[in-house]
Design a protein around this motif. Structure first.
Motif, PDB file in Angstrom:
ATOM      1  N   GLY A 204       3.044  -1.484   0.765  1.00 55.17           N
ATOM      2  CA  GLY A 204       2.435  -1.729  -0.534  1.00 55.17           C
ATOM      3  C   GLY A 204       1.004  -2.186  -0.441  1.00 55.17           C
ATOM      4  O   GLY A 204       0.310  -2.256  -1.459  1.00 55.17           O
ATOM      5  N   THR A 205       0.538  -2.502   0.741  1.00 55.92           N
ATOM      6  CA  THR A 205      -0.858  -2.889   0.917  1.00 55.92           C
ATOM      7  C   THR A 205      -1.380  -2.309   2.227  1.00 55.92           C
ATOM      8  O   THR A 205      -0.622  -1.725   3.009  1.00 55.92           O
ATOM      9  CB  THR A 205      -1.012  -4.415   0.911  1.00 55.92           C
ATOM     10  OG1 THR A 205      -2.403  -4.748   0.894  1.00 55.92           O
ATOM     11  CG2 THR A 205      -0.380  -5.036   2.147  1.00 55.92           C
ATOM     12  N   THR A 206      -2.676  -2.434   2.467  1.00 57.73           N
ATOM     13  CA  THR A 206      -3.315  -1.866   3.656  1.00 57.73           C
ATOM     14  C   THR A 206      -4.272  -2.882   4.252  1.00 57.73           C
ATOM     15  O   THR A 206      -4.677  -3.849   3.609  1.00 57.73           O
ATOM     16  CB  THR A 206      -4.107  -0.591   3.305  1.00 57.73           C
ATOM     17  OG1 THR A 206      -5.159  -0.939   2.386  1.00 57.73           O
ATOM     18  CG2 THR A 206      -3.207   0.457   2.672  1.00 57.73           C
ATOM     19  N   VAL A 207      -4.638  -2.629   5.504  1.00 59.04           N
ATOM     20  CA  VAL A 207      -5.624  -3.491   6.152  1.00 59.04           C
ATOM     21  C   VAL A 207      -6.972  -3.356   5.454  1.00 59.04           C
ATOM     22  O   VAL A 207      -7.743  -4.328   5.366  1.00 59.04           O
ATOM     23  CB  VAL A 207      -5.736  -3.133   7.644  1.00 59.04           C
ATOM     24  CG1 VAL A 207      -6.849  -3.952   8.313  1.00 59.04           C
ATOM     25  CG2 VAL A 207      -4.417  -3.383   8.356  1.00 59.04           C
ATOM     26  N   GLU A 208      -7.275  -2.172   4.916  1.00 56.76           N
ATOM     27  CA  GLU A 208      -8.525  -1.988   4.186  1.00 56.76           C
ATOM     28  C   GLU A 208      -8.579  -2.895   2.959  1.00 56.76           C
ATOM     29  O   GLU A 208      -9.641  -3.419   2.606  1.00 56.76           O
ATOM     30  CB  GLU A 208      -8.680  -0.526   3.752  1.00 56.76           C
ATOM     31  CG  GLU A 208      -9.044   0.430   4.873  1.00 56.76           C
ATOM     32  CD  GLU A 208      -7.877   0.682   5.821  1.00 56.76           C
ATOM     33  OE1 GLU A 208      -6.727   0.396   5.427  1.00 56.76           O
ATOM     34  OE2 GLU A 208      -8.109   1.158   6.955  1.00 56.76           O
ATOM     35  N   ALA A 209      -7.426  -3.102   2.316  1.00 59.93           N
ATOM     36  CA  ALA A 209      -7.390  -4.024   1.177  1.00 59.93           C
ATOM     37  C   ALA A 209      -7.653  -5.453   1.635  1.00 59.93           C
ATOM     38  O   ALA A 209      -8.309  -6.237   0.928  1.00 59.93           O
ATOM     39  CB  ALA A 209      -6.034  -3.934   0.475  1.00 59.93           C
ATOM     40  N   VAL A 210      -7.152  -5.800   2.800  1.00 58.95           N
ATOM     41  CA  VAL A 210      -7.415  -7.129   3.347  1.00 58.95           C
ATOM     42  C   VAL A 210      -8.899  -7.290   3.651  1.00 58.95           C
ATOM     43  O   VAL A 210      -9.477  -8.363   3.437  1.00 58.95           O
ATOM     44  CB  VAL A 210      -6.566  -7.364   4.614  1.00 58.95           C
ATOM     45  CG1 VAL A 210      -6.875  -8.717   5.232  1.00 58.95           C
ATOM     46  CG2 VAL A 210      -5.085  -7.267   4.289  1.00 58.95           C
ATOM     47  N   GLN A 211      -9.534  -6.218   4.151  1.00 58.92           N
ATOM     48  CA  GLN A 211     -10.967  -6.286   4.426  1.00 58.92           C
ATOM     49  C   GLN A 211     -11.773  -6.604   3.170  1.00 58.92           C
ATOM     50  O   GLN A 211     -12.809  -7.263   3.242  1.00 58.92           O
ATOM     51  CB  GLN A 211     -11.446  -4.964   5.027  1.00 58.92           C
ATOM     52  CG  GLN A 211     -10.958  -4.726   6.444  1.00 58.92           C
ATOM     53  CD  GLN A 211     -11.421  -3.394   6.993  1.00 58.92           C
ATOM     54  OE1 GLN A 211     -11.595  -2.424   6.248  1.00 58.92           O
ATOM     55  NE2 GLN A 211     -11.631  -3.317   8.299  1.00 58.92           N
ATOM     56  N   GLY A 212     -11.275  -6.157   2.032  1.00 57.13           N
ATOM     57  CA  GLY A 212     -11.978  -6.420   0.783  1.00 57.13           C
ATOM     58  C   GLY A 212     -11.917  -7.871   0.341  1.00 57.13           C
ATOM     59  O   GLY A 212     -12.603  -8.253  -0.620  1.00 57.13           O
ATOM     60  N   THR A 213     -11.117  -8.686   1.006  1.00 57.52           N
ATOM     61  CA  THR A 213     -10.973 -10.093   0.611  1.00 57.52           C
ATOM     62  C   THR A 213     -11.724 -11.038   1.532  1.00 57.52           C
ATOM     63  O   THR A 213     -11.560 -12.254   1.424  1.00 57.52           O
ATOM     64  CB  THR A 213      -9.484 -10.491   0.604  1.00 57.52           C
ATOM     65  OG1 THR A 213      -8.970 -10.415   1.946  1.00 57.52           O
ATOM     66  CG2 THR A 213      -8.680  -9.569  -0.285  1.00 57.52           C
TER      67      THR A 213
END
Length: 704
Positions: A204-213
């Motif tokens: 449901g999530t990705t490492v790229e989404a984590v990079q955005g935080t």
């Protein structure tokens, strides 16, 4: 024994019939008993502790202080105060970032308080009398059972509750920034100001989404925005690594790293600074599998010049290395004190264009030599020098097509191209050129988006964005040029240089510097032979072996009096200006003596010098005589003498119309002249730019 892992014991399912049933059953029972014992062993520790420790401790304290009322009272009071303090320590030191952690903190604190309370009573009344004995039996059993319940809950949990909990700081961070589907584990400090941890994302999530935080993480930890880097695992899209810079080890500056020795080859590492964790930041462009040109970007005051000085000083102490540097704005101010280590320092726009126009011929000549030597790309085994061609603000020097051709072809022949500018936007540097600049060093920029013009997307996406402007001079992110990929997202800082130190270093390296190889020098032609600045090396008079005398067309080492310091350059510039002014005055005087056309509407008013001579009008009484025809070789010689005269006077650019007098003197017309120009281009003696003008690479009367 909360840290003990579960042990799985496999039960063998042997179906062979040649084993006695009772023997097989006995083995099975033994395995089952062993398995149950292994499972039960972690749960026996709380019971063993509750059974043995309280009576022993109570008996010891009662024996020591319980004999008299006074000593028993004082000991009990001391144990009560100590128990309260120990309970507070247990409460404060137990992590409670999660619900499970809060339960554990309460359990640990209650266990400590109960144990110390019972010990206080046992000291005064004895451990084996009622009700102290009853309290031990009931309370000890409840204590052991509560820890067993905690172990069962922990081992049966579906998530990695304990793992997350053990990294209490990371768990608190995850709760603060809303990483509901992100697990952080195995946080480890390097002892050098950085902390790294593994990141695992759930479906449901990705490492790229984590990079955005990363911005929110930096704010939560109160570190600079560039201090939080998240890099994905190239082999598993659900995993990554988070790196936190919690201390700046570079804030007091980085000393310049001296070369390990003089006379190294270009393929040795070039130490230019330090990483944020204190490791050496080194470049090795010529030792990498592929020579990668470099784009250097950053605002004024970000540290580009400091880095350039460090780089040039190192290369100026090496064998088989030649440096060309173009800086039209502040060349002497930036590298004047190390100019002797630069073979060709260019501060004039016209001279810069000459150098760039002559490079394609040099690239071709070097390619032919490498092919004859059996080399696919330059190595120290070649007879050629490695070269650095560094251009400051390239958009002011050459057009995009010219730079793109050089960048595309120079790599394999050992020419390392460096381009430095403040903002590498498409108006300052085309995308085709940027595609050929695979190495990058990005110092401070004013806008975060500007970093994307220099650094790869994988680096900026991880949060490595030097958006600090000029407030942190020398700090940067660097990629390519032999730098390991894992280091691309780690901050670096270039070394601080001292002018006198670098000047002494370059002077010490003079006996080791090789002159430019003859193949490249010859291919560069008159532009190189007549260069304004000539660096020193081991063949320069006064440094190494004597240099032979040369004439303006010779491409060998410079005479001693051609090596100028700053004052000599200023003197020559003034002399050149005076000569140009004198020439302009003479031109104006001659042109002023020519009267204007008395008949602007006459039929011949539109004729040009290069046009054919018109037929004489029968009634005009005028006759025109064409020059006596000469042979082809003599006609060419007339043209070559004109070109050689320009070379001897230092003029290397011309337009076709400038050759009309020589063409007329040779008894030829414009088509013949155009054919000769084409022929000279094919011989490599001339080059034509995109605007119809020509540059003289080599005089037709000079030996090749």
């Amino acid at each position: 024994m909360a840290g003990r892992k579960k042990t799985a014991v496999a039960v063998p399912m042997n179906t062979t019939t040649d084993v006695v049933p009772f023997g097989r059953g006995g083995a099975f029972i033994a395995h089952v008993v062993g398995h149950l014992a292994g499972k039960a062993l972690p749960y026996t520790a709380p019971w063993a502790g509750a059974a043995a420790l309280p009576p022993l401790a109570g008996w010891a304290t009662n024996t020591m202080w319980g004999a008299t009322p006074l000593s028993a009272g004082l000991a009990s009071a001391a144990l009560a105060v100590g128990g309260a303090a120990l309970t507070g320590v247990a409460w404060k030191s137990t992590p409670a970032a999660t619900k499970f952690g809060k339960f554990r903190r309460a359990q640990v604190s209650a266990s400590v308080a109960a144990g110390m309370g019972w010990l206080t009573c046992a000291t005064a009344a004895g451990p084996f009398g009622s009700p102290v004995l009853d309290g031990w039996l009931i309370g000890g059993g409840m204590f052991a059972a509560s820890w067993n319940v905690r172990q069962i809950i922990r081992n049966g949990a579906s998530g990695d509750t304990e793992t997350t909990e053990e990294n209490g700081g990371m768990a608190a961070l995850a709760a603060a920034i809303g990483w509901e589907k992100v697990r952080v584990r195995d946080a480890k400090g390097s002892g050098k100001g950085t902390v790294q941890a593994a990141v695992q994302v759930e479906p449901g999530t990705t490492v790229e989404a984590v990079q955005g935080t990363t911005g929110r993480v930096a704010a939560a930890l109160q570190v600079p925005p560039s201090g939080v880097i998240v890099t994905p695992d190239p082999e598993n899209a659900s995993r990554g690594t988070i790196s936190l810079r919690v201390a700046d080890l570079l804030k007091d500056g980085v000393p310049f790293a001296q070369p390990t020795a003089l006379g190294l080859l270009p393929t040795e590492d070039i130490p230019v600074g330090l990483y944020a964790d204190g490791e050496v930041w080194a470049l090795n462009p010529f030792g990498a599998a592929i020579l990668q040109h470099v784009l250097v970007m950053g605002v004024t005051g970000a540290g580009k010049s400091e880095f350039l000085r460090s780089l040039v000083a190192h290369l100026a102490t090496r064998r088989k290395m030649t440096v060309f540097l173009v800086d039209l704005a502040k060349g002497r101010q930036t590298v004047g004190h190390i100019a002797d280590g630069i073979d060709w320092l260019i501060q004039d726009a016209k001279e810069a264009k000459r150098m760039l126009r002559s490079l394609p011929a040099a690239i071709k000549a070097r390619g032919d030599v490498l092919a004859s030597e059996g080399l696919d790309q330059w190595t120290p085994d070649s007879s050629l020098n490695a070269m650095l061609v560094w251009i400051e603000e390239a958009a002011d020097v050459a057009d995009f097509e010219e730079l793109e051709e050089i960048a595309r072809k120079a790599r394999s022949v050992g020419i390392w191209l460096g381009i430095s500018l403040q903002r590498a936007t498409w108006t300052n540097l085309s995308t085709d050129i940027r595609a050929n600049l695979q190495g990058s060093i990005c110092f401070g920029v004013d806008q975060p988006g500007d970093a994307g013009f220099c650094l790869p997307d994988s680096v900026t996406g991880a949060g490595a964005i030097p958006a600090w402007g000029s407030s942190r001079p020398g700090y940067a992110f660097a990629t390519g040029m032999g730098i390991p990929d894992a280091r691309w997202v780690t901050e670096v800082r270039s070394g601080l240089t001292d002018r006198e130190e670098l000047a002494a270093l370059v002077a010490a390296g003079a006996p080791y510097r090789d002159p430019l190889d003859e193949t490249t020098a010859t291919a560069l032609g008159q532009a190189y032979a007549q260069r304004t600045h000539r660096g020193t090396n081991r063949t320069t008079v006064g440094v190494g072996q004597p240099a032979p005398a040369t004439h303006p067309g010779h491409s060998g080492p410079a005479p001693a009096d051609s090596v100028h310091d700053l004052e000599d350059d200023d003197h020559m510039s003034a002399a050149e200006e005076a000569a140009e002014m004198e020439l302009q005055e003479a031109y104006d005087e001659v042109m002023g003596s020519i009267p204007g056309d008395p008949e602007p509407d006459a039929p011949y008013a539109s004729l040009r010098l290069e046009d054919d001579v018109p037929d004489a009008d029968d009634d005009s009484g005028m006759e025109f005589e064409a020059p006596a025809p000469v042979g082809t070789e003599e006609a060419r010689h007339i043209l070559y003498v004109e070109l050689d005269g320009w070379v001897q006077s230092g003029r290397l650019e011309f337009e076709p119309a400038d050759l009309i007098p020589a063409t007329t003197a040779a008894g030829r017309k414009r088509p013949w002249m155009q054919g000769e120009l084409k022929r000279l281009m094919e011989l490599g003696l001339l080059q034509r730019d995109g605007h119809g003008s020509y540059s003289i690479v080599q005089s037709p009367l000079q030996p090749a």
